[in-house]
Write an enzyme that holds these catalytic residues in place. Structure first.
Site, PDB file in Angstrom:
ATOM      1  N   ASP A  91       0.850  -1.196   0.000  1.00  0.00           N
ATOM      2  CA  ASP A  91       0.000   0.000   0.000  1.00  0.00           C
ATOM      3  C   ASP A  91       0.886   1.246   0.000  1.00  0.00           C
ATOM      4  O   ASP A  91       2.093   1.151   0.199  1.00  0.00           O
ATOM      5  CB  ASP A  91      -0.931   0.003   1.234  1.00  0.00           C
ATOM      6  N   HIS A 106       8.553  -5.500  -1.400  1.00  0.00           N
ATOM      7  CA  HIS A 106       7.650  -6.513  -1.963  1.00  0.00           C
ATOM      8  C   HIS A 106       6.790  -5.940  -3.077  1.00  0.00           C
ATOM      9  O   HIS A 106       5.787  -6.540  -3.457  1.00  0.00           O
ATOM     10  CB  HIS A 106       6.758  -7.104  -0.850  1.00  0.00           C
ATOM     11  N   THR A 174       5.452  -6.275  12.252  1.00  0.00           N
ATOM     12  CA  THR A 174       5.776  -7.422  11.397  1.00  0.00           C
ATOM     13  C   THR A 174       5.965  -8.657  12.279  1.00  0.00           C
ATOM     14  O   THR A 174       6.539  -8.578  13.354  1.00  0.00           O
ATOM     15  CB  THR A 174       7.028  -7.152  10.528  1.00  0.00           C
ATOM     16  N   ASN A 199       5.427  -3.890  18.088  1.00  0.00           N
ATOM     17  CA  ASN A 199       4.479  -4.879  17.584  1.00  0.00           C
ATOM     18  C   ASN A 199       3.337  -5.074  18.574  1.00  0.00           C
ATOM     19  O   ASN A 199       3.450  -4.664  19.741  1.00  0.00           O
ATOM     20  CB  ASN A 199       5.220  -6.212  17.343  1.00  0.00           C
ATOM     21  N   LEU A 200       2.265  -5.728  18.087  1.00  0.00           N
ATOM     22  CA  LEU A 200       1.165  -6.039  19.021  1.00  0.00           C
ATOM     23  C   LEU A 200       1.478  -7.279  19.840  1.00  0.00           C
ATOM     24  O   LEU A 200       1.043  -7.419  20.965  1.00  0.00           O
ATOM     25  CB  LEU A 200      -0.148  -6.298  18.250  1.00  0.00           C
ATOM     26  N   ALA A 217       1.161   0.572  17.074  1.00  0.00           N
ATOM     27  CA  ALA A 217       2.252   1.428  16.569  1.00  0.00           C
ATOM     28  C   ALA A 217       1.854   2.900  16.554  1.00  0.00           C
ATOM     29  O   ALA A 217       2.680   3.782  16.787  1.00  0.00           O
ATOM     30  CB  ALA A 217       2.637   0.972  15.171  1.00  0.00           C
TER      31      ALA A 217
HETATM   32  N1  APR Z   1       0.583  -1.993  15.734  1.00  0.00           N
HETATM   33  C1  APR Z   1       1.701  -2.768  15.765  1.00  0.00           C
HETATM   34  N2  APR Z   1       1.720  -4.054  15.336  1.00  0.00           N
HETATM   35  C2  APR Z   1       0.566  -4.564  14.858  1.00  0.00           C
HETATM   36  C3  APR Z   1      -0.638  -3.823  14.802  1.00  0.00           C
HETATM   37  C4  APR Z   1      -0.592  -2.482  15.266  1.00  0.00           C
HETATM   38  N3  APR Z   1      -1.680  -1.696  15.254  1.00  0.00           N
HETATM   39  N4  APR Z   1      -1.616  -4.624  14.296  1.00  0.00           N
HETATM   40  C5  APR Z   1      -1.044  -5.821  14.043  1.00  0.00           C
HETATM   41  N5  APR Z   1       0.257  -5.792  14.388  1.00  0.00           N
HETATM   42  C6  APR Z   1       1.261  -6.853  14.263  1.00  0.00           C
HETATM   43  C7  APR Z   1       0.724  -8.252  14.464  1.00  0.00           C
HETATM   44  O1  APR Z   1       0.831  -8.615  15.834  1.00  0.00           O
HETATM   45  C8  APR Z   1       1.666  -9.090  13.603  1.00  0.00           C
HETATM   46  O2  APR Z   1       2.775  -9.581  14.351  1.00  0.00           O
HETATM   47  O3  APR Z   1       1.702  -6.810  12.921  1.00  0.00           O
HETATM   48  C9  APR Z   1       2.186  -8.101  12.549  1.00  0.00           C
HETATM   49  C10 APR Z   1       1.684  -8.407  11.149  1.00  0.00           C
HETATM   50  O4  APR Z   1       2.283  -9.621  10.769  1.00  0.00           O
HETATM   51  P1  APR Z   1       1.912 -10.250   9.341  1.00  0.00           P
HETATM   52  O5  APR Z   1       0.445 -10.242   9.162  1.00  0.00           O
HETATM   53  O6  APR Z   1       2.668 -11.550   9.241  1.00  0.00           O
HETATM   54  O7  APR Z   1       2.499  -9.222   8.291  1.00  0.00           O
HETATM   55  P2  APR Z   1       4.003  -9.061   7.819  1.00  0.00           P
HETATM   56  O8  APR Z   1       4.976  -9.429   8.900  1.00  0.00           O
HETATM   57  O9  APR Z   1       4.126  -7.693   7.244  1.00  0.00           O
HETATM   58  O10 APR Z   1       4.122 -10.144   6.633  1.00  0.00           O
HETATM   59  C11 APR Z   1       5.331 -10.131   5.889  1.00  0.00           C
HETATM   60  O11 APR Z   1       4.415 -11.802   4.403  1.00  0.00           O
HETATM   61  O12 APR Z   1       2.528 -12.539   3.365  1.00  0.00           O
HETATM   62  C12 APR Z   1       3.738 -11.897   3.153  1.00  0.00           C
HETATM   63  O13 APR Z   1       4.348 -10.359   1.481  1.00  0.00           O
HETATM   64  C13 APR Z   1       3.547 -10.507   2.611  1.00  0.00           C
HETATM   65  O14 APR Z   1       4.720  -8.480   3.195  1.00  0.00           O
HETATM   66  C14 APR Z   1       4.062  -9.617   3.740  1.00  0.00           C
HETATM   67  C15 APR Z   1       5.037 -10.527   4.468  1.00  0.00           C
END
Ligand code: APR
Length: 228
Positions: A91, A106, A174, A199-200, A217
């Site tokens: 995004d 990505h 992440t 992170n959450l 965040a």
């Molecule tokens: N503030 C902080 N952290 C948050 C919030 C928030 N408001 N909401 C959710 N989270 C955390 C969750 O606890 C989780 O650990 O964000 C993390 C999101 O993790 P994923 O859904 O696995 O996303 P991400 O780590 O970005 O995935 C990496 O995987 O599927 C592929 O290409 C895709 O870029 C993506 C990559």
């Protein structure tokens, strides 16, 4: 000049209304990753992959940046900081918040790439596999400019260099399960950076983060960046 490396994950966009990938009812709860986010899935059914990203595009277009995005855009302007910002997200919320240098490792939701000539096409609306490349004229070679599982992420050379020289490494929202992004903290720490995760959820057995700050965040990151 303090060098700061910030790695973004889907969690920063969650408060802007965009689904994460691995949380409960996350994006992958409704779709099979191998169908819509892998190069094998694209080769098998390119039309379905284009439809998937055509579905995501309007949601991402409508989403608005939150306080975390705005704090990072402000942080980038500071004269005493050299910020290297990488996002795993496709995004454009950082751009909407005013960030100037955003590396989408990505890929990006607003681009389509021609697999024949490599030309990148701006795609504000819908993309289709059978569209014609406006550079080489090839038909049936267009793919959303998203890095699929099985493909190499973008900016990796630059990222490697920045990890070797940053003073502070910050990962935000992440889950740390997808490589190579999940390994960046280990490299930064190896080269002497102080490492933070916002992170959450707490990431168990992660020896590479010196600090894990739990919470949303949009609430935890702005105050931290101001003090840095
Ligand atoms: N503030 C902080 N952290 C948050 C919030 C928030 N408001 N909401 C959710 N989270 C955390 C969750 O606890 C989780 O650990 O964000 C993390 C999101 O993790 P994923 O859904 O696995 O996303 P991400 O780590 O970005 O995935 C990496 O995987 O599927 C592929 O290409 C895709 O870029 C993506 C990559």
């Amino acid at each position: 000049m303090k060098k700061v490396f910030i790695l973004m994950g889907a969690g920063i966009s969650a408060e802007s209304g965009l689904k994460t990938f691995r949380d409960a009812n996350g994006l992958w709860e409704n779709f099979k990753v191998e169908d819509v986010a892998s190069i094998e899935g694209f080769e098998k059914n390119p039309k379905q992959v284009h439809e998937f990203y055509n579905m995501l595009r309007p949601q991402m277009d409508k989403a608005l940046p939150n306080a975390a995005h705005i704090a990072i855009a402000d942080f980038e302007k500071r004269a005493d900081i050299s910020l290297y910002l990488v996002t795993q997200n496709v995004d454009l919320l950082h751009e909407k918040a005013g960030s100037k240098n955003v590396r989408h490792m990505h890929g990006r939701i607003d681009e389509t790439v021609c697999l024949k000539c490599g030309h990148v096409i701006k795609t504000p609306e819908k993309s289709a596999f059978d569209d014609v490349c406006d550079k080489c004229g090839a038909k049936g070679y267009l793919k959303p400019n998203i890095v699929f599982f099985g493909e190499m992420p973008m900016f990796m050379d630059e990222i490697e260099n920045e990890l070797k020289s940053c003073d502070v490494f910050v990962a935000v929202g992440t889950s740390g399960v997808v490589y190579p992004a999940a390994g960046f903290v280990q490299e930064a720490k190896y080269y002497g950076a102080e490492t933070y995760l916002f992170n959450l959820e707490y990431i168990e057995n992660n020896y590479y983060f010196d600090h894990q700050i739990l919470g949303k965040a949009s609430e935890t990151l702005p105050a931290f960046l101001q003090k840095l």
